[in-house]
Design a protein around this motif. Structure first.
Motif, PDB file in Angstrom:
ATOM      1  N   VAL A 166       0.829  -1.206   0.000  1.00 27.75           N
ATOM      2  CA  VAL A 166       0.000   0.000   0.000  1.00 27.75           C
ATOM      3  C   VAL A 166       0.865   1.258   0.000  1.00 27.75           C
ATOM      4  O   VAL A 166       0.533   2.258  -0.649  1.00 27.75           O
ATOM      5  CB  VAL A 166      -0.994  -0.001   1.188  1.00 27.75           C
ATOM      6  CG1 VAL A 166      -2.080  -1.020   0.954  1.00 27.75           C
ATOM      7  CG2 VAL A 166      -0.305  -0.265   2.526  1.00 27.75           C
ATOM      8  N   VAL A 167       1.981   1.198   0.712  1.00 27.32           N
ATOM      9  CA  VAL A 167       2.863   2.363   0.744  1.00 27.32           C
ATOM     10  C   VAL A 167       3.501   2.590  -0.622  1.00 27.32           C
ATOM     11  O   VAL A 167       3.614   3.729  -1.085  1.00 27.32           O
ATOM     12  CB  VAL A 167       3.945   2.209   1.834  1.00 27.32           C
ATOM     13  CG1 VAL A 167       4.980   3.325   1.730  1.00 27.32           C
ATOM     14  CG2 VAL A 167       3.302   2.217   3.214  1.00 27.32           C
ATOM     15  N   ALA A 168       3.898   1.517  -1.290  1.00 29.70           N
ATOM     16  CA  ALA A 168       4.513   1.663  -2.617  1.00 29.70           C
ATOM     17  C   ALA A 168       3.580   2.425  -3.555  1.00 29.70           C
ATOM     18  O   ALA A 168       4.006   3.338  -4.281  1.00 29.70           O
ATOM     19  CB  ALA A 168       4.846   0.287  -3.196  1.00 29.70           C
ATOM     20  N   VAL A 169       2.303   2.084  -3.522  1.00 27.25           N
ATOM     21  CA  VAL A 169       1.340   2.742  -4.406  1.00 27.25           C
ATOM     22  C   VAL A 169       1.090   4.185  -3.960  1.00 27.25           C
ATOM     23  O   VAL A 169       1.158   5.119  -4.764  1.00 27.25           O
ATOM     24  CB  VAL A 169       0.011   1.946  -4.451  1.00 27.25           C
ATOM     25  CG1 VAL A 169      -1.055   2.716  -5.224  1.00 27.25           C
ATOM     26  CG2 VAL A 169       0.251   0.576  -5.088  1.00 27.25           C
ATOM     27  N   ALA A 170       0.874   4.380  -2.649  1.00 24.91           N
ATOM     28  CA  ALA A 170       0.572   5.734  -2.147  1.00 24.91           C
ATOM     29  C   ALA A 170       1.763   6.668  -2.326  1.00 24.91           C
ATOM     30  O   ALA A 170       1.601   7.837  -2.684  1.00 24.91           O
ATOM     31  CB  ALA A 170       0.168   5.670  -0.670  1.00 24.91           C
ATOM     32  N   LEU A 171       2.959   6.157  -2.101  1.00 29.12           N
ATOM     33  CA  LEU A 171       4.149   7.004  -2.213  1.00 29.12           C
ATOM     34  C   LEU A 171       4.354   7.453  -3.661  1.00 29.12           C
ATOM     35  O   LEU A 171       4.666   8.615  -3.921  1.00 29.12           O
ATOM     36  CB  LEU A 171       5.372   6.239  -1.687  1.00 29.12           C
ATOM     37  CG  LEU A 171       6.708   6.951  -1.799  1.00 29.12           C
ATOM     38  CD1 LEU A 171       7.485   6.827  -0.503  1.00 29.12           C
ATOM     39  CD2 LEU A 171       7.525   6.373  -2.942  1.00 29.12           C
TER      40      LEU A 171
END
Lengths: 93, 429
Positions: free
Chosen positions: B113-118
């Protein structure tokens, strides 16, 4: 018995940017009624006809979720600060 | 790339532009990305995806970015392990473990989720990335921000496992410990997000962040040979992952990449914080918030943001929910480690123990292909299981003592004992 109502930024579009207001409501359903009388149309998506908050609205009294205090049955105390924010909100500025 | 149409309201359906916001301006309900599925269908195939590197970016047509990810770490594509021994011990025949305990870079599903949000934050021009977290999200935001060269500000409950604090500080992130539980941290971050132009991954970037969870579902289907399981068991904190796994399965079916079929979705929580499971079990249409009290701190969210949606997905899929005591959680961790060599954190113990409960209750059948989502690594919550496990000896460096103490021990002479499951202790925490 005034309480201070603090509105999250998503709601300020309908309050001409006003963020806080004083209000004499003694409970949440009354607070919604007073908000509606001051800012017609504001509470359409905040509560139902019984004055219960919609699922995507979080209501805090002095930083505590009002559901832990008795929800619509909670009687405000003098000086309470009531915060209204969408359950997950932020941004779009 | 570029299959994102906008953000659509999950209640009224109104379409909003692609920006850093998470709620519908009309009805204040949450938003989620809308895609041009016809365009996706025209482009993607099993072969195309399988030909790409083994990480989440192979599914990029169904992720909410407008261009190629700028900070493309090799996140995801974690092992899907057949769990034969665990299955045998618990009385199930077709069991799999989706092992995000070894996700890259910080050993939890939150890396997805962080990879996408970042990358969305970079697209939208933010220079500071932030989050409210129970620990795993904090670790991942801090690490991936370091890689991408963004400033990171991470808010956590003051009382968190030391490993999760260490795993945040080391990357140079600003760590803000808040004297309160996660729900207080989250409320504070919601307020801050309205004032600061920061990319709070799970607040104002939540619509994009949540989509990263879908990659768990895509991978499960691909790793099963492009087919859907009969059932999945998913741990629930905010309730986002479970809905997105369900959505992923639906999308694959809609795009003709798998044979569409109903998958029963099961949710797992700790008894000390089970607002979603209790709503499911009581057939309630609303979530009653709780004050968490459980060793599964990564699941300790008493006012889950996606709780209502999670409960609907479970109910509509024909699944169910289970909640388990702290003692059952520890036994779940031990069972998974000793049967499959996978050391999971407390949330994984919740998943294994809840699966066991659901199996015993007959909610899951022994011949239904079932995937357990293991979302975090045991090295981050070692306090919960100190002293739990196999037998242990302390001896002098003498052969005679080895023979007398170790070889002489009665238990040591018995066959390997991994296959014993301690009885379930019901009630209490």
């Amino acid at each position: 018995m005034p309480v201070t109502v603090r509105l999250g930024s998503p709601f300020r579009r309908q309050t001409n940017g006003q963020e806080t207001l004083e209000c004499a409501a003694s409970n949440l359903p009354q607070l919604f009624l007073e908000l509606e009388s001051r800012f017609p149309g504001l509470t359409k998506n905040l509560c139902n006809e019984r004055g219960e908050p919609r699922p995507f609205l979080n209501v805090y009294v002095n930083d505590e979720d009002i559901r832990f205090l008795g929800g619509t049955g909670y009687n405000f105390s003098d000086g309470d600060e009531v915060l209204l924010i969408p359950s997950i909100a932020g941004g779009s500025r | 790339m570029g299959k994102l149409l906008g953000l659509s309201c999950r209640e009224c359906g109104r379409l909003a532009p692609v920006e850093g916001t998470s709620y519908c301006e009309e009805c204040f309900a949450p938003l989620e990305p809308a895609y041009d599925y016809e365009a996706v269908r025209a482009e993607v195939s099993r072969e195309l995806w399988a030909s790409r590197p083994a990480d989440i970016w192979r599914y990029r047509e169904l992720l909410p970015l407008l261009g190629p990810p700028e900070a493309a770490l090799p996140v995801g594509f974690t092992p899907l392990l057949p769990a034969r021994k665990l299955g045998r011990v618990l009385g199930h025949r077709v069991l799999f473990i989706k092992n995000d305990a070894v996700n890259y870079p910080t050993l939890s599903f939150k890396d997805r989720v962080v990879a996408v949000a970042l990358n969305k934050a970079i697209e939208l021009g933010y220079d500071t990335i932030a989050c409210s977290s129970t620990g795993n999200l904090a670790n991942s935001v801090a690490a991936q921000a370091a890689f991408a060269g963004l400033k990171a500000v991470v808010f956590v409950p003051a009382e968190l496992e030391e490993a999760k604090l260490v795993n945040t500080r080391i990357y140079g992130a600003t760590l803000v410990r808040v004297d309160g539980n996660y729900d207080a941290v989250n409320r504070l971050c919601t307020q801050i997000a309205q004032e600061q132009r920061w990319a709070f991954v799970n607040v104002n970037l939540r619509p994009y962040y949540a989509e990263g969870s879908k990659t768990v579902g895509y991978e499960i289907a691909e790793q099963l040979g492009w087919r859907l399981p009969d059932a999945v068991v998913v741990p629930m904190a905010g309730g986002s992952l479970i809905g997105r796994v369900h959505k992923a399965f639906g999308e694959l079916g809609k795009l003709g990449l798998v044979e569409p079929r109903p998958v029963k979705i099961f949710g797992a929580q700790a008894s000390g914080c089970a607002p979603i499971v209790r709503a499911v079990q009581a057939g309630r249409e609303q979530i009653v918030p709780e004050k968490p009290n459980t060793i599964a701190r990564s699941l300790a969210i008493g006012n889950p943001a996606d709780g209502l949606f999670a409960a609907r997905v479970i109910r509509d899929s024909g699944g169910w929910g289970a909640h388990v005591s702290d003692q059952e959680i520890i036994e779940g961790i031990r069972l998974l480690a000793s049967c499959e060599g996978v050391f999971t954190e407390t949330a994984g113990g919740v998943t294994v123990a809840s699966f066991r409960r659901l199996l015993e209750e007959g909610r899951i059948q022994p011949d239904e292909t079932t995937v357990l989502c293991i979302t975090g690594n045991g090295l981050k919550t070692i306090d919960a299981v100190c002293g739990v496990g196999g037998e242990e000896f302390l001896i002098a460096p003498k052969l005679a003592e080895f023979k007398r103490v170790v070889l002489g021990a009665t238990r040591f002479q018995q066959p390997v004992a991994f296959a014993e499951a301690a009885p379930i202790v019901s009630g209490g925490r």
